[in-house]
Design a protein around this motif. Structure first.
Motif, mmCIF file in Angstrom:
data_model
loop_
_atom_site.group_PDB
_atom_site.id
_atom_site.type_symbol
_atom_site.label_atom_id
_atom_site.label_comp_id
_atom_site.label_asym_id
_atom_site.label_seq_id
_atom_site.Cartn_x
_atom_site.Cartn_y
_atom_site.Cartn_z
ATOM 1 N N HIS A 133 -32.078 -95.374 45.356
ATOM 2 C CA HIS A 133 -31.956 -94.467 46.435
ATOM 3 C C HIS A 133 -30.395 -94.297 46.709
ATOM 4 N N LEU A 138 -35.117 -90.782 43.840
ATOM 5 C CA LEU A 138 -36.566 -91.151 44.252
ATOM 6 C C LEU A 138 -37.497 -91.569 43.103
ATOM 7 N N VAL A 142 -44.636 -93.261 43.602
ATOM 8 C CA VAL A 142 -44.635 -94.877 43.696
ATOM 9 C C VAL A 142 -46.140 -95.230 43.385
ATOM 10 N N ASP A 201 -40.713 -92.227 49.878
ATOM 11 C CA ASP A 201 -40.632 -93.188 48.924
ATOM 12 C C ASP A 201 -40.634 -94.507 49.666
#
Length: 690
Positions: A133, A138, A142, A201
């Motif tokens: 970050h 990003l 995820v 994120d």
């Protein structure tokens, strides 16, 4: 083989194939140790090529330290980009993150990992996100599949070519997403050109941390009061954070799971913010790093169970999950029961406390005399009967008188020489009664009397010695019998044998709980499995539902009769067209869905009550037997203690007599040895003079 080169035209020689996936194949790079090359199966389009170029330009030491970040582009002879070179993340050294936080796989992949290690890894994941970050990038999609972790907790990101990258003013989005890690505000949206924010994120990061701290539990998988069982995406979209202590939305944590109450308030507050319906103000990486660093310092070992690690600022939450109360099965499984359960633990404790109140027989006694016994008296001196001692010779006196008269008569007659001879003989006869001769005769008489008396006393002492020695032999035999199993130690041996029998009976009662758990589990599973199958059948396998499972793989699965989450089981390992990574993707998908399935235990209530009633009757019978045996032992101990006390008293008395006789023998032997000494002669003089 195709010849490849980097952007500067330097040749890149590929080595052996290391792995193959849906997008491409990974090879070793012959002249670059620690580096691998990813070659796409289909040549990247223009947009992908631009993104790969941006990734290589954004590459730096920090990113290469935390990820398999593209270093240089891989071009063919025509200058077309075919892939890229990146650091090697060995699958022999690293495992996907979900293999750590899921209990079943952790035992194999990370056999020594405990909660302290999970916190350590959570912090490393947080710091890796912080590095990403800080450069404006990003992860986008995820997922635990994009994070690898080593045995020492080192973290590496993979599949970085799918990350959202910002280089200068240009942003290259992440075109994919995983529904169970996607924030509520993005659920149902297309990801192709969607530009994500750090907030998105941070939602996924919070989920990863939650998974690590909560043994792989999904934060949105809970028990719904209305009986609903939404999919992960539906629960997230509805902001139904199951563990929230702030927002009440009809959902609570599943039974027997760690809750926010088991964490320090600072961490609980971060999770509340991360999964808040406000969808903003989620904790950033610095906040998570600070909280996890403090948690690492505060982790301690539970005083009750060494395998439990917890925050010292709170009570051990793992112990709280399995309280040692009476309703063992009902409490632990959250199964309802209309019958009154037997309080087994309370009964066992009552009986065992009663057993602990009895006096345990003393161990083998060690004889310790408080004082040395006085030896027995020696036999008295024999009575002395001395014969009359003649102090002069009568015959010598008579001869002396006769010779004197003869000598005088001879002189009177004029017989000089005969007279002289007669007078000399008379003088000799008178000399025999002189003092010296008397003393010699007296000494001889004394010596003879002393020798006779000594022999007489020695005989008396030897007889006494023989008698004492015989008594010592008997006493030693009696003493050995007293300290043997048959007397003093009998009570303790009996007690130990009976106590062991009680322990065995008690263990048998405890074993019934394991029997009950097994039968309960079997009964519940018999009711649960059909409902779970029905639940999983509604989740069909279609292109795009599971990341990485496209149309071709879906068709392959359908051909092998795998149509829904219900069909995802061990049989998928026999599907040849399905690689290991995609098989694991399918299994993880099913495992996540199972967390959102909630089984109503009322369905199994009648079957469980039958099990409870039968096994409680079995317990009650054995508890009564145990109680009776304890009471009998207490009664027997009263008798054993009396026997023990009597035997110990006799032991001390015998020991005293034994020591007394042994000392007497020593005294007799010393006396016998002194009978020829000067001391004895002095004693003799006193005896003879009396």
């Amino acid at each position: 083989m195709t010849q490849y080169q980097d952007a500067l035209g330097q040749p890149i020689v590929l080595g052996r194939e290391l792995g193959r996936g849906g997008q491409g194949t990974v090879y070793a790079v012959s002249d670059r140790p620690g580096a691998v090359a990813k070659v796409y199966l289909q040549r990247p389009d223009l947009q992908t090529t631009r993104k790969l170029d941006a990734l290589t330009r954004a590459s730096d030491a920090a990113l290469l330290e935390i990820s398999a970040w593209p270093q240089v582009l891989l071009k063919d002879g025509s200058g077309h980009v075919q892939g890229f070179v990146m650091p090697l993340v060995s699958e022999r050294e690293y495992h996907e993150l979900h293999q750590l936080y899921r209990i079943s796989s952790r035992k194999q992949a990370f056999p020594t990992a405990d909660w302290r290690f999970l916190v350590h890894v959570a912090r490393n994941v947080t710091r890796a996100f912080g590095t990403l970050h800080s450069r404006g990038h990003l992860m986008g999609d995820v997922s635990s599949r994009n994070i690898m972790v080593s045995q020492n907790g080192t973290v590496r990101f993979i599949d970085t070519d799918s990350f959202q990258v910002k280089v200068g003013t240009d942003t290259y989005p992440c075109p994919v997403g995983t529904a169970e890690f996607t924030p509520p505000e993005l659920q149902g949206k297309r990801f192709g050109t969607l530009v994500r924010t750090v907030e998105h994120d941070l939602f996924g990061l919070a989920q990863l941390i939650f998974h690590l701290l909560f043994d792989g539990r999904h934060p949105y998988a809970g028990v719904h009061h209305n009986g609903a069982m939404p999919s992960p995406a539906e629960a997230i979209a509805a902001d139904q954070f199951a563990y929230s202590l702030t927002y009440h939305h009809g959902v609570q944590p599943p039974p027997l799971t760690l809750t926010l109450k088991g964490l320090h308030s600072s961490l609980a507050a971060l999770f509340e913010r991360a999964f808040s319906p406000q969808h903003q103000g989620r904790p950033n990486t610095a906040e998570w790093d600070s909280a996890l660093a403090e948690l690492s310092k505060q982790i301690t070992t539970c005083q009750k169970k060494a395998e439990h690690k917890h925050d010292r600022r709170t009570l051990c939450p793992w112990c709280a999950l399995w309280p040692g109360n009476a309703q063992v099965v009902t409490t632990k499984t959250k199964m309802p029961s209309k019958i009154k359960r037997l309080d087994v633990d309370a009964e066992l404790n009552r009986i065992w406390v009663d057993l602990a109140s009895v006096d345990i027989p003393a161990p083998h006694p060690v004889l310790q005399l408080k004082f040395q016994p006085t030896p027995l008296a020696l036999p008295p001196y024999p009575q002395l009967n001395m014969p009359k001692r003649k102090v002069f010779s009568a015959s010598a006196l008579l001869w002396g008188v006769a010779l004197t008269l003869a000598g005088l008569w001879g002189l009177n007659q004029g017989w000089i020489w005969p007279a002289v001879l007669s007078l000399l003989l008379a003088w000799w006869s008178f000399s025999l009664n002189s003092n010296n001769q008397q003393r010699q005769r007296l000494q001889k008489l004394d010596d003879e009397a002393c020798e006779l008396y000594t022999q007489l006393y020695r005989t008396s002492l030897q007889a006494k010695l023989k008698n004492h020695q015989a008594e010592v032999g008997k006493l030693r035999q009696t003493y050995q019998q007293l300290v043997s199993y048959e007397t003093v130690t009998r009570a303790r041996v009996r007690y130990s044998a009976r106590r062991q029998a009680l322990e065995t009976l008690r263990a048998g009662i405890v074993t019934i709980s394991r029997e009950e758990q097994a039968e309960t589990k079997k009964a519940i599973e018999g009711c649960r499995q059909p409902l779970l199958d029905t639940y999983l059948q509604q989740y069909l396998i279609r292109p795009g539902v599971i990341p990485g499972i496209g149309a071709a793989l879906v068709q392959e699965l359908h051909q092998n009769n795998v149509f829904s989450a219900k069909d995802v089981n061990q049989k998928i390992h026999s599907i040849k067209g399905l690689g290991p990574k995609r098989k694991q993707d399918l299994l993880d998908w099913r495992a996540t869905l199972e967390q959102f399935f909630q089984f109503d235990p009322v369905v199994a209530e009648s079957k469980l009550d039958i099990i409870y009633l039968r096994l409680d009757q079995k317990r009650n019978l054995q508890l009564r037997q145990l109680d009776q045996n304890v009471q009998q032992l207490k009664s027997d101990l009263t008798v054993w203690h009396a026997e023990h006390g009597k035997a110990v008293k006799e032991l001390h008395e015998t020991g005293y007599q034994l020591h007394q006789r042994e000392r007497t023998i020593e005294l007799v032997v010393e006396t016998i040895e002194s009978l020829d000494s000067e001391t004895w002669k002095q004693i003799w003089k006193q005896i003879s003079s009396n």
